[in-house]
Design a protein around this motif. Structure first.
Motif, short mmCIF file in Angstrom:
data_model
loop_
_atom_site.label_atom_id
_atom_site.label_comp_id
_atom_site.label_asym_id
_atom_site.label_seq_id
_atom_site.Cartn_x
_atom_site.Cartn_y
_atom_site.Cartn_z
N ARG A 153 -5.39 -21.68 -34.39
CA ARG A 153 -5.70 -22.04 -35.78
C ARG A 153 -7.06 -22.73 -35.87
O ARG A 153 -7.79 -22.56 -36.86
CB ARG A 153 -4.60 -22.92 -36.35
CG ARG A 153 -3.27 -22.18 -36.50
CD ARG A 153 -2.30 -22.93 -37.39
NE ARG A 153 -1.03 -22.22 -37.47
CZ ARG A 153 -0.80 -21.17 -38.25
NH1 ARG A 153 -1.79 -20.69 -39.02
NH2 ARG A 153 0.38 -20.59 -38.28
N ALA A 154 -7.43 -23.48 -34.86
CA ALA A 154 -8.77 -24.08 -34.84
C ALA A 154 -9.84 -22.99 -34.73
O ALA A 154 -10.90 -23.08 -35.37
CB ALA A 154 -8.88 -25.06 -33.69
N GLN A 155 -9.55 -21.96 -33.94
CA GLN A 155 -10.50 -20.85 -33.82
C GLN A 155 -10.60 -20.08 -35.13
O GLN A 155 -11.69 -19.63 -35.51
CB GLN A 155 -10.07 -19.93 -32.68
CG GLN A 155 -10.17 -20.58 -31.31
CD GLN A 155 -9.55 -19.73 -30.21
OE1 GLN A 155 -8.73 -18.84 -30.48
NE2 GLN A 155 -9.90 -20.02 -28.96
N ILE A 156 -9.49 -19.93 -35.83
CA ILE A 156 -9.51 -19.26 -37.14
C ILE A 156 -10.35 -20.07 -38.12
O ILE A 156 -11.15 -19.51 -38.89
CB ILE A 156 -8.08 -19.07 -37.67
CG1 ILE A 156 -7.29 -18.11 -36.77
CG2 ILE A 156 -8.09 -18.54 -39.10
CD1 ILE A 156 -5.82 -18.02 -37.10
N ALA A 157 -10.18 -21.38 -38.10
CA ALA A 157 -10.95 -22.24 -38.99
C ALA A 157 -12.45 -22.13 -38.69
O ALA A 157 -13.29 -22.12 -39.61
CB ALA A 157 -10.49 -23.70 -38.85
N GLN A 158 -12.80 -22.04 -37.41
CA GLN A 158 -14.20 -21.86 -37.04
C GLN A 158 -14.75 -20.54 -37.59
O GLN A 158 -15.87 -20.49 -38.11
CB GLN A 158 -14.34 -21.89 -35.52
CG GLN A 158 -14.02 -23.24 -34.88
CD GLN A 158 -14.03 -23.16 -33.37
OE1 GLN A 158 -14.88 -22.48 -32.78
NE2 GLN A 158 -13.09 -23.84 -32.72
N ALA A 159 -13.95 -19.48 -37.45
CA ALA A 159 -14.39 -18.17 -37.94
C ALA A 159 -14.53 -18.18 -39.46
O ALA A 159 -15.48 -17.60 -40.01
CB ALA A 159 -13.41 -17.09 -37.50
#
Length: 466
Positions: free
Chosen positions: A357-363
């Protein structure tokens, strides 16, 4: 128990079947969609500009100069920056092929032969020679759309890189035309200054003759010589400008500076448009500018990467199978040494959902940054075009005024010369009139050369040439 575990797993898999993450749509409420951005340019007015005519792809052909056409063609074929851009595009295409290859069957072959001996055997026993050979294959079902989104991102990256290459082509075409224009401008200004020096030399000769005849003074001769020498002092600067432009032109053509095109060195006539400068409107600019296209394709690629990151929330499922032979070497080929397996394979980093979810937020944040960058690119393109057009309009007015002033100064210098020769005017008035003419003539010539530079700046801002 198996049924209860399978039910949520199937639900999660079906949820992701449509490809995880958002589907890309072009920016709807952006700087590119506003009415002000799509209308006619505010500064596209005046006799030298046609805001209703579209910009041709090969704008440099508007000058009807075969040498210019040939130079631009050479630059587009051999420029080193373009070679770098072409290589970058090849790399992006290779990355796309790598992403597409993940849709194919993956195979692996492994094997080995080893000598083993139990610890309880005697030291003189050789032990047992065994073998282990296997072949495995798997095919990704891509139920969560991870591969699909990665391929979408790869396609967008290729298109963005192609747009970046096109922007380099635009820049190289404009830089080549500008370098050629600098050569011609330097020679043109050199010719104007030579004519001024010739006029002042004639005045000096006449003054010396009058001095020898007793009608002039040594002071008159020295002032005439000073005026001529002052004008002569400006000649080396124009020669240096010409040579510098030739070196730049050679570099743009992918050659060593000393290998500059000799046939261009004598260009003395300014390339001239035989028609009003065509600009089109803002909508055409937005469609044409490669950097705007690159910014839009960057949004598309990063939107797809949101899907790549989102897919990691779901399990990755593939169909796999393997064949193997294992056992003592003496049993090689026997039925008991052969084995195989086939079935679905599952990979899921379930405990790391917070990381995903942190990676999704970054994207997601990167997409928001891309949207802002897209708006900035559009506004920058519009500003550059309006500024170039406004500069051209004002410089054209200045050039017209200086041309009129040069004509008046030439008339005054001629009249002062006649009055001096017939003894009805003093030498100081003649020198002052010639000094004014020289200054006006040089300023008018410089203004004309500036108009040529302004035109090329407009073509560059409009993004033509790729």
């Amino acid at each position: 128990m198996r049924k209860s575990l399978a039910t949520p797993l199937v639900a999660l898999t079906l949820t992701a079947c449509a490809a995880a993450g958002p589907n890309y749509r072009p920016p709807a409420n952006s700087a590119a969609t506003g009415a002000a951005a799509n209308g006619r340019f505010h500064s596209a007015v005046g006799p030298g500009v046609d805001g209703s005519a579209p910009l041709p792809d090969h704008w440099w052909r508007l000058y009807n100069d075969p040498r210019l056409d040939g130079l631009v063609e050479q630059a587009l074929a051999a420029n080193t920056d373009l070679r770098v851009a072409d290589a970058n595009l090849l790399r992006a295409q290779a990355v796309l092929r790598q992403a597409e290859a993940h849709r194919t069957i993956t195979t692996a072959v492994d094997g080995g032969v080893a000598l083993s001996r139990p610890s309880g055997t005697g030291a003189t026993l050789p032990g047992t020679v065994g073998y282990d050979f296997g072949l495995s294959a798997s095919y990704p079902l891509d139920l969560n759309g991870r591969i699909k989104r990665a391929i979408e991102a790869g396609h967008a990256d290729v298109e963005a890189t192609a747009a970046a290459r096109d922007f380099v082509r635009v820049s190289v075409a404009a830089a080549t035309a500008n370098a050629y224009a600098q050569v011609c401008s330097a020679n043109y200004l050199l010719g104007v200054n030579h004519r001024v020096v010739a006029l002042q030399h004639d005045t000096l000769t006449a003054t010396q003759r009058l001095f020898r005849g007793g009608r002039g003074t040594a002071f008159d001769v020295s002032r005439a010589r000073t005026a001529m020498q002052t004008s002569e002092a400006a000649l080396p600067a124009f020669e240096g400008q010409r040579q510098t432009a030739l070196y730049l032109l050679a570099t743009l053509l992918g050659k060593a500076p000393a290998d500059y095109p000799q046939e261009v060195a004598d260009c003395a006539a300014l390339p001239t448009l035989n028609q009003p400068l065509p600009t089109g409107d803002g909508a055409a600019l937005i469609r044409r500018r490669p950097d705007i296209r690159q910014a839009e394709r960057t949004i598309a690629g990063d939107t797809a990467r949101v899907g790549v990151a989102t897919a990691d929330l779901y399990p990755q499922v593939s169909i796999g199978g393997s064949l193997g032979l294992t056992g003592p070497l003496k049993n090689l080929g026997s039925g008991t040494a052969f084995g195989f397996s086939v079935g679905p394979l599952l990979s899921w980093s379930f405990p790391n959902r917070s990381v995903v979810r942190a990676q999704i937020a970054q994207a997601d944040a990167q997409v928001q940054a891309d949207l802002a960058s897209f708006d900035g690119t559009v506004l920058q393109a519009l500003r550059q075009t309006e500024t170039a057009l406004e500069t051209y309009r004002r410089d054209a007015q200045t050039a017209d005024a200086l041309a009129s002033g040069s004509g008046s100064a030439a008339l005054s210098a001629g009249q002062a010369g006649k009055l001096f020769r017939f003894g009805r005017g003093d030498f100081l008035s003649l020198l002052d009139a010639q000094r004014s003419y020289a200054s006006a003539e040089v300023a008018s010539a410089a203004a004309r050369t500036q108009l040529l530079t302004d035109q090329i700046s407009i073509f560059l801002a409009l993004g033509g040439g790729w």
